[in-house]
Design a protein around this motif. Structure first.
Motif, PDB file in Angstrom:
ATOM      1  N   PHE A 181       0.842  -1.195   0.000  1.00 20.86           N
ATOM      2  CA  PHE A 181       0.000   0.000   0.000  1.00 20.86           C
ATOM      3  C   PHE A 181       0.878   1.246   0.000  1.00 20.86           C
ATOM      4  O   PHE A 181       1.571   1.520   0.977  1.00 20.86           O
ATOM      5  CB  PHE A 181      -0.916   0.017   1.229  1.00 20.86           C
ATOM      6  N   ARG A 182       0.806   1.986  -1.097  1.00 21.20           N
ATOM      7  CA  ARG A 182       1.631   3.186  -1.195  1.00 21.20           C
ATOM      8  C   ARG A 182       0.820   4.445  -1.479  1.00 21.20           C
ATOM      9  O   ARG A 182       1.377   5.533  -1.536  1.00 21.20           O
ATOM     10  CB  ARG A 182       2.676   2.997  -2.293  1.00 21.20           C
ATOM     11  N   SER A 183      -0.475   4.283  -1.688  1.00 21.86           N
ATOM     12  CA  SER A 183      -1.322   5.425  -1.999  1.00 21.86           C
ATOM     13  C   SER A 183      -2.720   5.176  -1.461  1.00 21.86           C
ATOM     14  O   SER A 183      -3.061   4.058  -1.071  1.00 21.86           O
ATOM     15  CB  SER A 183      -1.388   5.652  -3.512  1.00 21.86           C
ATOM     16  N   VAL A 184      -3.530   6.213  -1.467  1.00 17.76           N
ATOM     17  CA  VAL A 184      -4.914   6.076  -1.035  1.00 17.76           C
ATOM     18  C   VAL A 184      -5.668   5.138  -1.974  1.00 17.76           C
ATOM     19  O   VAL A 184      -6.505   4.339  -1.537  1.00 17.76           O
ATOM     20  CB  VAL A 184      -5.605   7.454  -0.965  1.00 17.76           C
ATOM     21  N   SER A 185      -5.359   5.180  -3.253  1.00 16.33           N
ATOM     22  CA  SER A 185      -6.036   4.273  -4.189  1.00 16.33           C
ATOM     23  C   SER A 185      -5.646   2.817  -3.916  1.00 16.33           C
ATOM     24  O   SER A 185      -6.458   1.909  -4.106  1.00 16.33           O
ATOM     25  CB  SER A 185      -5.693   4.645  -5.634  1.00 16.33           C
ATOM     26  N   ASP A 186      -4.410   2.584  -3.433  1.00 13.37           N
ATOM     27  CA  ASP A 186      -4.033   1.237  -3.017  1.00 13.37           C
ATOM     28  C   ASP A 186      -4.869   0.770  -1.837  1.00 13.37           C
ATOM     29  O   ASP A 186      -5.274  -0.394  -1.766  1.00 13.37           O
ATOM     30  CB  ASP A 186      -2.556   1.187  -2.628  1.00 13.37           C
ATOM     31  N   LEU A 187      -5.114   1.672  -0.901  1.00 12.74           N
ATOM     32  CA  LEU A 187      -5.971   1.329   0.245  1.00 12.74           C
ATOM     33  C   LEU A 187      -7.364   0.931  -0.233  1.00 12.74           C
ATOM     34  O   LEU A 187      -7.958  -0.017   0.290  1.00 12.74           O
ATOM     35  CB  LEU A 187      -6.074   2.507   1.209  1.00 12.74           C
ATOM     36  N   LYS A 188      -7.863   1.654  -1.211  1.00 15.41           N
ATOM     37  CA  LYS A 188      -9.185   1.337  -1.744  1.00 15.41           C
ATOM     38  C   LYS A 188      -9.186  -0.054  -2.376  1.00 15.41           C
ATOM     39  O   LYS A 188     -10.132  -0.838  -2.189  1.00 15.41           O
ATOM     40  CB  LYS A 188      -9.599   2.391  -2.765  1.00 15.41           C
ATOM     41  N   GLY A 189      -8.139  -0.400  -3.091  1.00 17.73           N
ATOM     42  CA  GLY A 189      -8.045  -1.740  -3.653  1.00 17.73           C
ATOM     43  C   GLY A 189      -7.991  -2.795  -2.572  1.00 17.73           C
ATOM     44  O   GLY A 189      -8.607  -3.863  -2.696  1.00 17.73           O
ATOM     45  N   GLY A 190      -7.263  -2.514  -1.511  1.00  9.09           N
ATOM     46  CA  GLY A 190      -7.214  -3.439  -0.388  1.00  9.09           C
ATOM     47  C   GLY A 190      -8.559  -3.606   0.279  1.00  9.09           C
ATOM     48  O   GLY A 190      -8.915  -4.709   0.716  1.00  9.09           O
ATOM     49  N   LEU A 191      -9.327  -2.519   0.345  1.00 10.98           N
ATOM     50  CA  LEU A 191     -10.658  -2.590   0.936  1.00 10.98           C
ATOM     51  C   LEU A 191     -11.542  -3.554   0.152  1.00 10.98           C
ATOM     52  O   LEU A 191     -12.263  -4.366   0.735  1.00 10.98           O
ATOM     53  CB  LEU A 191     -11.299  -1.201   0.975  1.00 10.98           C
ATOM     54  N   LEU A 192     -11.483  -3.485  -1.166  1.00 14.40           N
ATOM     55  CA  LEU A 192     -12.269  -4.411  -1.980  1.00 14.40           C
ATOM     56  C   LEU A 192     -11.813  -5.851  -1.747  1.00 14.40           C
ATOM     57  O   LEU A 192     -12.632  -6.777  -1.757  1.00 14.40           O
ATOM     58  CB  LEU A 192     -12.146  -4.036  -3.460  1.00 14.40           C
ATOM     59  N   GLY A 193     -10.522  -6.031  -1.491  1.00 13.97           N
ATOM     60  CA  GLY A 193     -10.032  -7.356  -1.133  1.00 13.97           C
ATOM     61  C   GLY A 193     -10.594  -7.835   0.187  1.00 13.97           C
ATOM     62  O   GLY A 193     -10.908  -9.018   0.349  1.00 13.97           O
ATOM     63  N   ALA A 194     -10.749  -6.930   1.135  1.00 15.61           N
ATOM     64  CA  ALA A 194     -11.331  -7.293   2.434  1.00 15.61           C
ATOM     65  C   ALA A 194     -12.794  -7.704   2.267  1.00 15.61           C
ATOM     66  O   ALA A 194     -13.246  -8.693   2.863  1.00 15.61           O
ATOM     67  CB  ALA A 194     -11.211  -6.122   3.405  1.00 15.61           C
ATOM     68  N   TYR A 195     -13.541  -6.961   1.470  1.00 14.16           N
ATOM     69  CA  TYR A 195     -14.935  -7.323   1.207  1.00 14.16           C
ATOM     70  C   TYR A 195     -15.020  -8.709   0.568  1.00 14.16           C
ATOM     71  O   TYR A 195     -15.993  -9.444   0.767  1.00 14.16           O
ATOM     72  CB  TYR A 195     -15.601  -6.296   0.299  1.00 14.16           C
ATOM     73  N   ASN A 196     -13.997  -9.057  -0.201  1.00  8.96           N
ATOM     74  CA  ASN A 196     -14.004 -10.335  -0.888  1.00  8.96           C
ATOM     75  C   ASN A 196     -14.025 -11.519   0.075  1.00  8.96           C
ATOM     76  O   ASN A 196     -14.485 -12.603  -0.265  1.00  8.96           O
ATOM     77  CB  ASN A 196     -12.777 -10.434  -1.804  1.00  8.96           C
ATOM     78  N   PHE A 197     -13.514 -11.314   1.287  1.00  6.07           N
ATOM     79  CA  PHE A 197     -13.528 -12.383   2.283  1.00  6.07           C
ATOM     80  C   PHE A 197     -14.907 -12.564   2.921  1.00  6.07           C
ATOM     81  O   PHE A 197     -15.166 -13.601   3.538  1.00  6.07           O
ATOM     82  CB  PHE A 197     -12.513 -12.100   3.394  1.00  6.07           C
ATOM     83  N   LEU A 198     -15.766 -11.574   2.812  1.00  2.00           N
ATOM     84  CA  LEU A 198     -17.052 -11.628   3.496  1.00  2.00           C
ATOM     85  C   LEU A 198     -18.018 -12.510   2.720  1.00  2.00           C
ATOM     86  O   LEU A 198     -18.382 -12.210   1.583  1.00  2.00           O
ATOM     87  CB  LEU A 198     -17.634 -10.220   3.652  1.00  2.00           C
ATOM     88  N   ASP A 199     -18.426 -13.595   3.346  1.00  7.42           N
ATOM     89  CA  ASP A 199     -19.320 -14.552   2.696  1.00  7.42           C
ATOM     90  C   ASP A 199     -20.113 -15.275   3.777  1.00  7.42           C
ATOM     91  O   ASP A 199     -19.535 -15.954   4.621  1.00  7.42           O
ATOM     92  CB  ASP A 199     -18.514 -15.555   1.874  1.00  7.42           C
ATOM     93  N   VAL A 200     -21.424 -15.106   3.780  1.00  6.61           N
ATOM     94  CA  VAL A 200     -22.247 -15.744   4.813  1.00  6.61           C
ATOM     95  C   VAL A 200     -22.906 -17.030   4.327  1.00  6.61           C
ATOM     96  O   VAL A 200     -23.734 -17.597   5.036  1.00  6.61           O
ATOM     97  CB  VAL A 200     -23.332 -14.769   5.337  1.00  6.61           C
ATOM     98  N   THR A 201     -22.522 -17.534   3.135  1.00  2.56           N
ATOM     99  CA  THR A 201     -23.131 -18.795   2.705  1.00  2.56           C
ATOM    100  C   THR A 201     -22.773 -19.972   3.610  1.00  2.56           C
ATOM    101  O   THR A 201     -23.612 -20.866   3.785  1.00  2.56           O
ATOM    102  CB  THR A 201     -22.784 -19.138   1.238  1.00  2.56           C
ATOM    103  N   PRO A 202     -21.584 -20.039   4.234  1.00  2.18           N
ATOM    104  CA  PRO A 202     -21.360 -21.139   5.182  1.00  2.18           C
ATOM    105  C   PRO A 202     -22.322 -21.093   6.367  1.00  2.18           C
ATOM    106  O   PRO A 202     -22.835 -22.136   6.793  1.00  2.18           O
ATOM    107  CB  PRO A 202     -19.905 -20.939   5.620  1.00  2.18           C
ATOM    108  N   GLU A 203     -22.583 -19.896   6.886  1.00  2.00           N
ATOM    109  CA  GLU A 203     -23.538 -19.759   7.980  1.00  2.00           C
ATOM    110  C   GLU A 203     -24.941 -20.164   7.532  1.00  2.00           C
ATOM    111  O   GLU A 203     -25.680 -20.826   8.261  1.00  2.00           O
ATOM    112  CB  GLU A 203     -23.544 -18.301   8.488  1.00  2.00           C
ATOM    113  N   MET A 204     -25.306 -19.761   6.318  1.00  2.00           N
ATOM    114  CA  MET A 204     -26.624 -20.094   5.785  1.00  2.00           C
ATOM    115  C   MET A 204     -26.770 -21.593   5.549  1.00  2.00           C
ATOM    116  O   MET A 204     -27.793 -22.197   5.895  1.00  2.00           O
ATOM    117  CB  MET A 204     -26.850 -19.320   4.479  1.00  2.00           C
ATOM    118  N   GLY A 205     -25.743 -22.208   4.962  1.00  2.00           N
ATOM    119  CA  GLY A 205     -25.810 -23.632   4.678  1.00  2.00           C
ATOM    120  C   GLY A 205     -25.836 -24.470   5.937  1.00  2.00           C
ATOM    121  O   GLY A 205     -26.606 -25.435   6.042  1.00  2.00           O
TER     122      GLY A 205
END
Length: 495
Positions: free
Chosen positions: A37-61
């Motif tokens: 992470f070297r810029s604010v836009s890099d942080l934004k890309g990392g944020l989208l990566g964090a959202y990528n981990f969020l998945d509630v289908t295991p809880e639902m299943g």
């Protein structure tokens, strides 16, 4: 955190660097935030990566299979057999996924928070704050998910939750003990307070109901307060959201699960063609519909899990819009004599249709995490807890009127147990296949005299028909991989 977390860390910067880059640096399994992470836009890309981990289908299943929401379908080849028979252990796949997904999100959020300290905020102050605030919100939400599934008692601050991780630079080979609920709640509250002061909605790419904004923070606070039994707080927070998110009418409710109406959606995890969840690689694969069928929600689509008979029977013969939303009635084969039919698995086929698919992709729909209906029923819980039984009944009636499309008789409760039982009954139908039932029985089953309610015919093929709400299996075991690698962690009782 040990082996699970190390593997997650190795591939964590999804939007910034490749995993090959990560394994070539000096410290195995980690990429320094100063390089990623070297810029604010890099942080934004990392944020989208964090959202990528969020998945509630295991809880639902897990919830659908373990409780009374679903039963094996015509094309079932052994899927969910152990969970349906209440055989729950530390090697269970759902358990691992819930643990790994949430700690993956926590780890990514921690890296964003750490990296932000060395990035020039003046480059884009509004975006910097907005991204950083969402990282804190993701960390809060994921820690709460861990507490929800791995703590024995939400109202006991001394009960153990999970691993409280707030620093990405911790020794990944260290033995990390579990922290208490109280420590978790304090950290979650602090993170939400920080998030609320930073999130500003100025970036169109990371704003809306599929991103964590101020209303998400309020909804999470309301749910957490309700789970803790802090109902005065929960009621006020829920009421504030209902002022902005009305209860959907029948048409709006039906269209909500086709991702065509968002009247009462407060926060939803987006699923789209071409994203990392566009497939069925694991149970659900991020697609809620693939928890129930192999191909599509039709008779020929490989239905391996169907709506349970006990749940279907409650709604059958009514004008409740939740029935045609839950079951593909056009494709189902409904056997009125299933109770005496020894071949009912083939003759009584109740196909799940809550997640039919979107944008020409069968079985893929957004995952609804917070809806205004939950806020309304939280208000009902608060009223019941205060022994305001008529008020509790009126909140339930408001929801039933919307789902039936006409005025329904108002329930009458003579005591708190009846009120909480009525709330649980309504939540059972309202949040069917959305991952609430197991948690609801755990936290309210004893207060409402409710337990897992399976149909007798289905029970004839299972080793058990019900479990009391205080059974140890209403707390998940710490995953075997974590127990094996982390000598400092304590397993939950009776596992």
């Amino acid at each position: 955190m040990k082996k699970i977390y190390k593997l997650i860390c190795a591939c964590m910067i999804l939007s910034v660097v490749s995993c090959n880059d990560a394994i070539e640096i000096d410290q195995p399994g980690r990429l320094g935030a100063e390089n990623a992470f070297r810029s604010v836009s890099d942080l934004k890309g990392g944020l989208l990566g964090a959202y990528n981990f969020l998945d509630v289908t295991p809880e639902m299943g897990f919830t659908a299979a373990f409780t009374d929401e679903s039963f094996r379908g015509r094309d079932n080849g052994g899927q969910n057999l152990n969970v349906q028979n209440f055989n729950l252990n530390s090697g269970d796949g759902y358990v691992f996924q819930i643990w790994a997904n949430n700690y993956g999100a926590i780890g990514m959020a921690n890296r964003i928070i750490e990296a932000a300290q060395s990035i020039d905020r003046s480059e884009d102050p509004s975006l910097y704050d907005h991204v950083l605030g969402q990282a804190y919100a993701i960390r809060a939400y994921s820690h709460f998910q861990i507490l929800t599934y791995f703590s024995t008692d939400y109202a006991d601050d001394n009960a153990l939750a999970g691993l409280l991780l707030t620093q990405p630079t911790e020794d990944i080979f260290a033995s990390v003990p579990r922290s208490t609920n109280g420590a978790f709640y304090d950290q979650i509250t602090a993170d939400l307070n920080t998030a609320a002061g930073l999130i500003n909605g100025t970036d169109a790419d990371t704003t809306g109901f599929t991103f964590m904004g101020q209303d998400f923070i309020t909804a999470l606070r309301a749910r957490m307060a309700a789970y803790r039994g802090q109902y005065a707080t929960a009621d006020a927070l829920a009421a504030s959201l209902l002022a902005s998110y009305p209860i959907a009418n029948q048409a709006q409710f039906f269209n909500m699960y086709d991702d065509a109406d968002f009247t009462e959606v407060i926060f939803s995890l987006e699923r789209a063609r071409g994203d990392s969840y566009d497939g069925q690689g694991t149970a659900g694969g991020g697609w809620a519909g693939s928890l129930f069928a192999f191909i599509d929600p039709t008779a020929g689509g490989g239905p391996f899990m169907e709506i349970s008979r006990s749940t279907y029977n409650i709604m059958d013969g009514t004008s409740d819009i939740r029935l045609p939303r839950a079951v593909n009635l056009a494709e189902s084969t409904i056997d009125a004599g299933y109770a005496t039919n020894d071949n009912f698995l083939n003759d009584d086929v109740l196909i799940v249709w809550k997640y039919p698919g979107f944008n020409a992709q069968p079985l893929m729909n957004d995952l609804k995490v917070f809806r205004s209906a939950e806020m309304l029923l939280i208000r009902a819980e608060a009223a019941a807890d205060a022994n305001q039984l008529t008020t509790a009944a009126n909140f339930i009636d408001q929801l039933r009127d919307a789902r039936f499309g006409s005025d329904q008789p108002t329930l009458v409760f003579s005591n708190q147990a009846e009120a909480f039982g009525g709330i649980l009954d309504e939540r059972r139908l309202e949040f069917l296949f959305e991952g609430h039932r197991w948690v609801d029985l755990k936290r309210l089953g004893s207060r409402g005299n409710r337990a897992i309610d399976r149909d007798a015919k289905e029970c004839s093929l299972l080793s058990g028909c019900t479990l009391p709400a205080n059974d140890y299996r209403f707390t998940l075991p710490i995953p075997l991989a974590e127990i094996t690698a982390n000598t400092g962690i304590q397993q939950n009782p009776q596992y």
